[in-house]
Design a protein around this motif. Structure first.
Motif, PDB file in Angstrom:
ATOM      1  N   ILE A 195      46.967  42.593  54.495  1.00 50.21           N
ATOM      2  CA  ILE A 195      47.807  41.781  53.608  1.00 50.21           C
ATOM      3  C   ILE A 195      46.965  41.178  52.492  1.00 50.21           C
ATOM      4  O   ILE A 195      47.351  41.193  51.308  1.00 50.21           O
ATOM      5  N   THR A 196      45.806  40.638  52.851  1.00 47.27           N
ATOM      6  CA  THR A 196      44.919  40.028  51.851  1.00 47.27           C
ATOM      7  C   THR A 196      44.509  41.039  50.799  1.00 47.27           C
ATOM      8  O   THR A 196      44.504  40.737  49.593  1.00 47.27           O
ATOM      9  N   GLN A 197      44.172  42.239  51.210  1.00 51.24           N
ATOM     10  CA  GLN A 197      43.713  43.254  50.271  1.00 51.24           C
ATOM     11  C   GLN A 197      44.837  43.695  49.339  1.00 51.24           C
ATOM     12  O   GLN A 197      44.601  43.936  48.142  1.00 51.24           O
ATOM     13  N   ASN A 198      46.051  43.794  49.850  1.00 52.84           N
ATOM     14  CA  ASN A 198      47.187  44.151  48.993  1.00 52.84           C
ATOM     15  C   ASN A 198      47.455  43.056  47.961  1.00 52.84           C
ATOM     16  O   ASN A 198      47.726  43.346  46.784  1.00 52.84           O
ATOM     17  N   ILE A 199      47.367  41.807  48.393  1.00 55.29           N
ATOM     18  CA  ILE A 199      47.574  40.692  47.472  1.00 55.29           C
ATOM     19  C   ILE A 199      46.474  40.655  46.423  1.00 55.29           C
ATOM     20  O   ILE A 199      46.729  40.401  45.233  1.00 55.29           O
ATOM     21  N   GLU A 200      45.238  40.919  46.834  1.00 60.71           N
ATOM     22  CA  GLU A 200      44.122  40.920  45.898  1.00 60.71           C
ATOM     23  C   GLU A 200      44.280  42.017  44.849  1.00 60.71           C
ATOM     24  O   GLU A 200      43.960  41.805  43.671  1.00 60.71           O
ATOM     25  N   ALA A 201      44.789  43.173  45.251  1.00 60.75           N
ATOM     26  CA  ALA A 201      45.022  44.255  44.281  1.00 60.75           C
ATOM     27  C   ALA A 201      46.048  43.829  43.236  1.00 60.75           C
ATOM     28  O   ALA A 201      45.886  44.094  42.035  1.00 60.75           O
ATOM     29  N   ASP A 202      47.090  43.147  43.680  1.00 65.49           N
ATOM     30  CA  ASP A 202      48.099  42.647  42.738  1.00 65.49           C
ATOM     31  C   ASP A 202      47.510  41.570  41.830  1.00 65.49           C
ATOM     32  O   ASP A 202      47.839  41.491  40.644  1.00 65.49           O
ATOM     33  N   ARG A 203      46.638  40.730  42.390  1.00 67.13           N
ATOM     34  CA  ARG A 203      45.999  39.682  41.586  1.00 67.13           C
ATOM     35  C   ARG A 203      45.153  40.294  40.473  1.00 67.13           C
ATOM     36  O   ARG A 203      45.211  39.872  39.309  1.00 67.13           O
ATOM     37  N   GLN A 204      44.349  41.285  40.838  1.00 72.10           N
ATOM     38  CA  GLN A 204      43.500  41.952  39.847  1.00 72.10           C
ATOM     39  C   GLN A 204      44.338  42.616  38.763  1.00 72.10           C
ATOM     40  O   GLN A 204      43.960  42.596  37.581  1.00 72.10           O
ATOM     41  N   ALA A 205      45.465  43.186  39.142  1.00 73.50           N
ATOM     42  CA  ALA A 205      46.329  43.847  38.164  1.00 73.50           C
ATOM     43  C   ALA A 205      46.944  42.844  37.188  1.00 73.50           C
ATOM     44  O   ALA A 205      47.185  43.155  36.021  1.00 73.50           O
ATOM     45  N   ASN A 206      47.194  41.624  37.660  1.00 71.91           N
ATOM     46  CA  ASN A 206      47.812  40.599  36.814  1.00 71.91           C
ATOM     47  C   ASN A 206      46.823  39.854  35.936  1.00 71.91           C
ATOM     48  O   ASN A 206      47.206  39.252  34.920  1.00 71.91           O
ATOM     49  N   MET A 207      45.528  39.891  36.285  1.00 72.08           N
ATOM     50  CA  MET A 207      44.533  39.069  35.597  1.00 72.08           C
ATOM     51  C   MET A 207      44.438  39.323  34.090  1.00 72.08           C
ATOM     52  O   MET A 207      44.344  38.354  33.324  1.00 72.08           O
ATOM     53  N   PRO A 208      44.450  40.575  33.604  1.00 74.20           N
ATOM     54  CA  PRO A 208      44.344  40.756  32.148  1.00 74.20           C
ATOM     55  C   PRO A 208      45.460  40.053  31.382  1.00 74.20           C
ATOM     56  O   PRO A 208      45.204  39.383  30.364  1.00 74.20           O
ATOM     57  N   GLU A 209      46.701  40.182  31.844  1.00 77.79           N
ATOM     58  CA  GLU A 209      47.818  39.528  31.164  1.00 77.79           C
ATOM     59  C   GLU A 209      47.700  38.012  31.270  1.00 77.79           C
ATOM     60  O   GLU A 209      47.935  37.290  30.291  1.00 77.79           O
ATOM     61  N   PHE A 210      47.315  37.534  32.454  1.00 72.10           N
ATOM     62  CA  PHE A 210      47.142  36.088  32.642  1.00 72.10           C
ATOM     63  C   PHE A 210      46.070  35.538  31.707  1.00 72.10           C
ATOM     64  O   PHE A 210      46.255  34.494  31.076  1.00 72.10           O
ATOM     65  N   MET A 211      44.932  36.244  31.598  1.00 74.69           N
ATOM     66  CA  MET A 211      43.852  35.774  30.747  1.00 74.69           C
ATOM     67  C   MET A 211      44.248  35.795  29.272  1.00 74.69           C
ATOM     68  O   MET A 211      43.804  34.951  28.496  1.00 74.69           O
ATOM     69  N   GLN A 212      45.084  36.748  28.886  1.00 76.95           N
ATOM     70  CA  GLN A 212      45.591  36.752  27.510  1.00 76.95           C
ATOM     71  C   GLN A 212      46.372  35.473  27.221  1.00 76.95           C
ATOM     72  O   GLN A 212      46.229  34.864  26.157  1.00 76.95           O
ATOM     73  N   LYS A 213      47.187  35.056  28.183  1.00 76.88           N
ATOM     74  CA  LYS A 213      47.973  33.845  28.009  1.00 76.88           C
ATOM     75  C   LYS A 213      47.071  32.604  27.991  1.00 76.88           C
ATOM     76  O   LYS A 213      47.294  31.677  27.209  1.00 76.88           O
ATOM     77  N   VAL A 214      46.049  32.595  28.849  1.00 77.51           N
ATOM     78  CA  VAL A 214      45.103  31.478  28.869  1.00 77.51           C
ATOM     79  C   VAL A 214      44.369  31.376  27.540  1.00 77.51           C
ATOM     80  O   VAL A 214      44.236  30.288  26.960  1.00 77.51           O
ATOM     81  N   THR A 215      43.890  32.508  27.037  1.00 77.92           N
ATOM     82  CA  THR A 215      43.172  32.533  25.767  1.00 77.92           C
ATOM     83  C   THR A 215      44.047  32.060  24.622  1.00 77.92           C
ATOM     84  O   THR A 215      43.616  31.274  23.764  1.00 77.92           O
ATOM     85  N   ALA A 216      45.306  32.511  24.604  1.00 80.13           N
ATOM     86  CA  ALA A 216      46.234  32.102  23.556  1.00 80.13           C
ATOM     87  C   ALA A 216      46.484  30.599  23.606  1.00 80.13           C
ATOM     88  O   ALA A 216      46.564  29.935  22.569  1.00 80.13           O
ATOM     89  N   GLN A 217      46.585  30.041  24.822  1.00 82.18           N
ATOM     90  CA  GLN A 217      46.812  28.609  24.958  1.00 82.18           C
ATOM     91  C   GLN A 217      45.598  27.816  24.499  1.00 82.18           C
ATOM     92  O   GLN A 217      45.744  26.777  23.841  1.00 82.18           O
ATOM     93  N   ILE A 218      44.401  28.283  24.851  1.00 80.66           N
ATOM     94  CA  ILE A 218      43.177  27.609  24.418  1.00 80.66           C
ATOM     95  C   ILE A 218      43.078  27.593  22.895  1.00 80.66           C
ATOM     96  O   ILE A 218      42.742  26.581  22.265  1.00 80.66           O
ATOM     97  N   GLN A 219      43.389  28.728  22.267  1.00 88.59           N
ATOM     98  CA  GLN A 219      43.336  28.827  20.810  1.00 88.59           C
ATOM     99  C   GLN A 219      44.363  27.883  20.179  1.00 88.59           C
ATOM    100  O   GLN A 219      44.093  27.245  19.152  1.00 88.59           O
ATOM    101  N   ALA A 220      45.556  27.816  20.789  1.00 94.38           N
ATOM    102  CA  ALA A 220      46.594  26.940  20.258  1.00 94.38           C
ATOM    103  C   ALA A 220      46.173  25.474  20.365  1.00 94.38           C
ATOM    104  O   ALA A 220      46.404  24.684  19.446  1.00 94.38           O
ATOM    105  N   ASP A 221      45.566  25.124  21.510  1.00 95.60           N
ATOM    106  CA  ASP A 221      45.110  23.741  21.705  1.00 95.60           C
ATOM    107  C   ASP A 221      43.999  23.391  20.714  1.00 95.60           C
ATOM    108  O   ASP A 221      43.958  22.262  20.189  1.00 95.60           O
ATOM    109  N   ASN A 222      43.099  24.339  20.448  1.00 97.21           N
ATOM    110  CA  ASN A 222      41.991  24.081  19.514  1.00 97.21           C
ATOM    111  C   ASN A 222      42.473  23.957  18.077  1.00 97.21           C
ATOM    112  O   ASN A 222      41.808  23.318  17.252  1.00 97.21           O
ATOM    113  N   ALA A 223      43.607  24.578  17.795  1.00 98.03           N
ATOM    114  CA  ALA A 223      44.140  24.548  16.436  1.00 98.03           C
ATOM    115  C   ALA A 223      44.864  23.249  16.118  1.00 98.03           C
ATOM    116  O   ALA A 223      45.159  22.966  14.963  1.00 98.03           O
ATOM    117  N   LYS A 224      45.147  22.460  17.154  1.00 93.28           N
ATOM    118  CA  LYS A 224      45.897  21.204  16.930  1.00 93.28           C
ATOM    119  C   LYS A 224      45.020  20.140  16.257  1.00 93.28           C
ATOM    120  O   LYS A 224      43.821  20.087  16.483  1.00 93.28           O
TER     121      LYS A 224
END
Length: 224
Positions: A195-224
C-alpha cells in the motif's frame, strides 16, 4: 462511494488514503489543491484532505476522518479493542502531529523556495522537535510496530508525519527520526508495504504539478 478530495503530494491526504486502502474500502479520488473555491465549499478551513461519505457528509481533519472510518467500518480494525490501548494509540498520533509534523512544517516554505531559514525559526523548530523526540521515544515500542506487536492507526499516522519531519535533515542538518531507537528500522518496514509503495508512486506522479503550483504561488507572493 466515498470520495477522497485533495492531492497526492500531501502527507495527510496519503495518510487517509492508506487507511482507506488498508480497510479495503471502495473510494474515488478528486484532485483539489488548497485555496480553490471547490475545496473551500467542502472544507471549513480550506484544508486537505476531505472525504465525502456515502451519506454525502463532508469531513475534514485527518484524525477526525480516521476515527470516522474506524467507527463506521470496524471489520478491518486499526484501533485496539481495549480502551486504554486505544488511548495510547491516539496519544502517539497526537504527540507525533504536535511535536513532529507541525514544527517541521515551518521548514517547508524555505525548502521549496530555496531561501535561508532565520536562526530564530531554526531554534524554535529544534526546541519543539526535541520535545517530540523525547515523547516519541517514551511512547513508542517499535516491536515491531509503533504500539507493540499489532499494526494500528498509529503506524499509518506516524509514518506520514515522518515524511514532513524528514525536512529536518535538509534544513536543520538533523536526521530527527534517527534520534529515536527503532524508528528507522520500523520506517523502512513501513516503506516496503505494498500500500505504501502504491501511494508513493502516486505521490511522485503528482509532485511536478504540485511544485508548479508552489512555484507560481511563491512568485505571486514575491510580486506583492
Amino acid at each position: 462511494m466515498i470520495t477522497l478530495h485533495g492531492f497526492a503530494a500531501s502527507n495527510y491526504y496519503n495518510l487517509v488514503k492508506h487507511v482507506l486502502l488498508y480497510k479495503e474500502l471502495p473510494f474515488q479520488e478528486n484532485l483539489l489543491y488548497g485555496g480553490s473555491e471547490e475545496l473551500l465549499a467542502i472544507s471549513p478551513a480550506g484544508k486537505v484532505p476531505v472525504i465525502t461519505t456515502n451519506e454525502g457528509l463532508n469531513l475534514s481533519e485527518s484524525s477526525v476522518i480516521c476515527d470516522y472510518l474506524e467507527e463506521t467500518y470496524p471489520d478491518i480494525a486499526l484501533y485496539p479493542e481495549n480502551s486504554s490501548e486505544r488511548a495510547v494509540v491516539r496519544q502517539i498520533m497526537k504527540v507525533a502531529e504536535l511535536y513532529f509534523e507541525l514544527p517541521s512544517r515551518r521548514l517547508i516554505p524555505y525548502a521549496f523556495s530555496g531561501t535561508e531559514i532565520p536562526e530564530s525559526i531554526k531554534d524554535e523548530v529544534r526546541q519543539a522537535l526535541d520535545v517530540g523526540v523525547i515523547a516519541i521515544s517514551r511512547l513508542c515500542q517499535f516491536s515491531p510496530w509503533v504500539a507493540g506487536d499489532k499494526f494500528t492507526m498509529a503506524d499509518i499516522y506516524v509514518y506520514y508525519v515522518n515524511i514532513v519531519a524528514s525536512f529536518g535533515a535538509s534544513q536543520l542538518d538533523w536526521d530527527v527520526p534517527a534520534e529515536i531507537h527503532g524508528m528507522k528500522t520500523w520506517n523502512d518496514s513501513m516503506s516496503q508495504l505494498a500500500i505504501t509503495q502504491n501511494i508513493e508512486a502516486d505521490r511522485q506522479a503528482n509532485m511536478p504539478e504540485f511544485m508548479q503550483k508552489v512555484t507560481a504561488q511563491i512568485q505571486a507572493d514575491n510580486a506583492k
